[in-house]
Scaffold this motif. Structure first.
Motif, PDB file in Angstrom:
ATOM      1  N   THR A  16     -18.386 -26.553 -16.253  1.00  0.00           N
ATOM      2  CA  THR A  16     -17.606 -26.987 -15.087  1.00  0.00           C
ATOM      3  C   THR A  16     -16.181 -27.362 -15.464  1.00  0.00           C
ATOM      4  O   THR A  16     -15.242 -27.039 -14.739  1.00  0.00           O
ATOM      5  CB  THR A  16     -18.295 -28.181 -14.401  1.00  0.00           C
ATOM      6  OG1 THR A  16     -19.602 -27.791 -14.005  1.00  0.00           O
ATOM      7  CG2 THR A  16     -17.519 -28.656 -13.192  1.00  0.00           C
ATOM      8  N   LEU A  20     -12.923 -25.720 -13.675  1.00  0.00           N
ATOM      9  CA  LEU A  20     -11.938 -26.527 -12.953  1.00  0.00           C
ATOM     10  C   LEU A  20     -10.550 -26.407 -13.584  1.00  0.00           C
ATOM     11  O   LEU A  20      -9.540 -26.384 -12.865  1.00  0.00           O
ATOM     12  CB  LEU A  20     -12.382 -27.990 -12.903  1.00  0.00           C
ATOM     13  CG  LEU A  20     -13.629 -28.276 -12.078  1.00  0.00           C
ATOM     14  CD1 LEU A  20     -14.045 -29.736 -12.233  1.00  0.00           C
ATOM     15  CD2 LEU A  20     -13.411 -27.924 -10.619  1.00  0.00           C
ATOM     16  N   ARG A  21     -10.497 -26.324 -14.892  1.00  0.00           N
ATOM     17  CA  ARG A  21      -9.197 -26.178 -15.560  1.00  0.00           C
ATOM     18  C   ARG A  21      -8.560 -24.826 -15.233  1.00  0.00           C
ATOM     19  O   ARG A  21      -7.356 -24.757 -14.997  1.00  0.00           O
ATOM     20  CB  ARG A  21      -9.353 -26.354 -17.068  1.00  0.00           C
ATOM     21  CG  ARG A  21      -9.486 -27.794 -17.451  1.00  0.00           C
ATOM     22  CD  ARG A  21      -9.529 -28.007 -18.930  1.00  0.00           C
ATOM     23  NE  ARG A  21      -9.473 -29.442 -19.196  1.00  0.00           N
ATOM     24  CZ  ARG A  21      -9.896 -30.000 -20.308  1.00  0.00           C
ATOM     25  NH1 ARG A  21     -10.381 -29.251 -21.285  1.00  0.00           N
ATOM     26  NH2 ARG A  21      -9.815 -31.297 -20.469  1.00  0.00           N
ATOM     27  N   SER A  69      -4.353 -32.686 -13.161  1.00  0.00           N
ATOM     28  CA  SER A  69      -5.288 -31.716 -12.588  1.00  0.00           C
ATOM     29  C   SER A  69      -5.873 -30.751 -13.609  1.00  0.00           C
ATOM     30  O   SER A  69      -6.971 -30.242 -13.414  1.00  0.00           O
ATOM     31  CB  SER A  69      -4.620 -30.941 -11.453  1.00  0.00           C
ATOM     32  OG  SER A  69      -3.552 -30.189 -11.939  1.00  0.00           O
ATOM     33  N   ARG A  73      -8.549 -34.618 -14.757  1.00  0.00           N
ATOM     34  CA  ARG A  73      -9.448 -34.590 -13.611  1.00  0.00           C
ATOM     35  C   ARG A  73     -10.742 -33.817 -13.860  1.00  0.00           C
ATOM     36  O   ARG A  73     -11.818 -34.285 -13.503  1.00  0.00           O
ATOM     37  CB  ARG A  73      -8.745 -34.021 -12.376  1.00  0.00           C
ATOM     38  CG  ARG A  73      -9.643 -34.053 -11.148  1.00  0.00           C
ATOM     39  CD  ARG A  73      -8.976 -33.413  -9.930  1.00  0.00           C
ATOM     40  NE  ARG A  73      -9.890 -33.412  -8.813  1.00  0.00           N
ATOM     41  CZ  ARG A  73     -10.821 -32.478  -8.592  1.00  0.00           C
ATOM     42  NH1 ARG A  73     -10.943 -31.467  -9.434  1.00  0.00           N
ATOM     43  NH2 ARG A  73     -11.618 -32.548  -7.562  1.00  0.00           N
ATOM     44  N   PRO A  74     -10.702 -32.617 -14.468  1.00  0.00           N
ATOM     45  CA  PRO A  74     -11.961 -31.891 -14.693  1.00  0.00           C
ATOM     46  C   PRO A  74     -12.965 -32.673 -15.539  1.00  0.00           C
ATOM     47  O   PRO A  74     -14.167 -32.645 -15.267  1.00  0.00           O
ATOM     48  CB  PRO A  74     -11.511 -30.619 -15.407  1.00  0.00           C
ATOM     49  CG  PRO A  74     -10.112 -30.422 -14.987  1.00  0.00           C
ATOM     50  CD  PRO A  74      -9.544 -31.794 -14.848  1.00  0.00           C
ATOM     51  N   HIS A  78     -16.545 -33.884 -13.901  1.00  0.00           N
ATOM     52  CA  HIS A  78     -17.823 -33.463 -14.482  1.00  0.00           C
ATOM     53  C   HIS A  78     -18.656 -34.664 -14.924  1.00  0.00           C
ATOM     54  O   HIS A  78     -19.867 -34.701 -14.739  1.00  0.00           O
ATOM     55  CB  HIS A  78     -17.591 -32.526 -15.660  1.00  0.00           C
ATOM     56  CG  HIS A  78     -18.862 -32.063 -16.290  1.00  0.00           C
ATOM     57  ND1 HIS A  78     -19.346 -32.614 -17.443  1.00  0.00           N
ATOM     58  CD2 HIS A  78     -19.763 -31.109 -15.919  1.00  0.00           C
ATOM     59  CE1 HIS A  78     -20.488 -32.025 -17.763  1.00  0.00           C
ATOM     60  NE2 HIS A  78     -20.758 -31.106 -16.861  1.00  0.00           N
ATOM     61  N   SER A 127     -21.261 -22.132  -6.218  1.00  0.00           N
ATOM     62  CA  SER A 127     -21.102 -23.416  -5.537  1.00  0.00           C
ATOM     63  C   SER A 127     -21.960 -23.388  -4.284  1.00  0.00           C
ATOM     64  O   SER A 127     -22.186 -22.325  -3.702  1.00  0.00           O
ATOM     65  CB  SER A 127     -19.634 -23.679  -5.193  1.00  0.00           C
ATOM     66  OG  SER A 127     -19.180 -22.761  -4.228  1.00  0.00           O
TER      67      SER A 127
END
Length: 165
Positions: A16, A20-21, A69, A73-74, A78, A127
């Motif tokens: 994840t 996300l990155r 971000s 954040r990732p 997670h 998702s």
């Protein structure tokens, strides 16, 4: 009744953070390309000086927000995202700084679907989108087998008729 409801324990896929990155990186690149195009147009057409200043500020803010971000954040997302499915509720817990805990009654769920964009496809993830009468909820980045199993569990427990496979 407060003690009857257990906190969710199921986690997202280990990849994840990478997903996300990649998504955040692509969004920042697109924003910088748009700002670059705006800057080139303002230079070429000799627009007012403040339009170029806006592009510099926009690029600076985009790069500063990239630290959060893409870098932080990732990892936090997670680490703190949990979900769970019981006979009565779908539990979704998220948030490192501002914790958000949602209990969605199975009787209120109208639709559940799996989605897979290009970045998720690269990592073999899906998702889940859960629709209720007034809102939409999501569980991002689940492996294919887990996503299909969770989708089917929710559909069975919410008594949703399957339209397609």
């Amino acid at each position: 009744m407060e003690n009857d409801i257990q906190a969710p324990t199921q986690r997202l896929a280990d990849t994840t953070v990478r997903v996300l990155r990649w998504g955040a990186t692509l969004r920042r690149i697109i924003m910088l390309v748009i700002l670059g195009g705006f800057h080139a147009a303002s230079t070429y057409f000799s627009w007012w000086e403040w339009t170029r200043t806006i592009t510099y500020w926009g690029a600076g803010l985009t790069l500063i927000t990239a630290i959060w971000s893409i870098g932080l954040r990732p990892v936090y997302f997670h680490k703190h995202f949990r979900y769970g499915v019981t006979d009565e509720f779908l539990h979704i817990k998220s948030g490192a700084f501002h914790e958000n805990y949602e209990l969605i009654p199975m009787s209120k769920i109208q639709a559940v679907s799996t989605n897979q964009g290009p970045i998720l496809r690269r990592y073999g993830l899906y998702s889940l989108e859960i629709e209720t009468m007034g809102s939409s909820h999501g569980i991002p980045a689940l492996p294919k087998e887990v996503a299909i199993e969770v989708r089917n569990q929710i559909a069975r427990r919410a008594k949703i008729k399957e339209v397609d496979e």
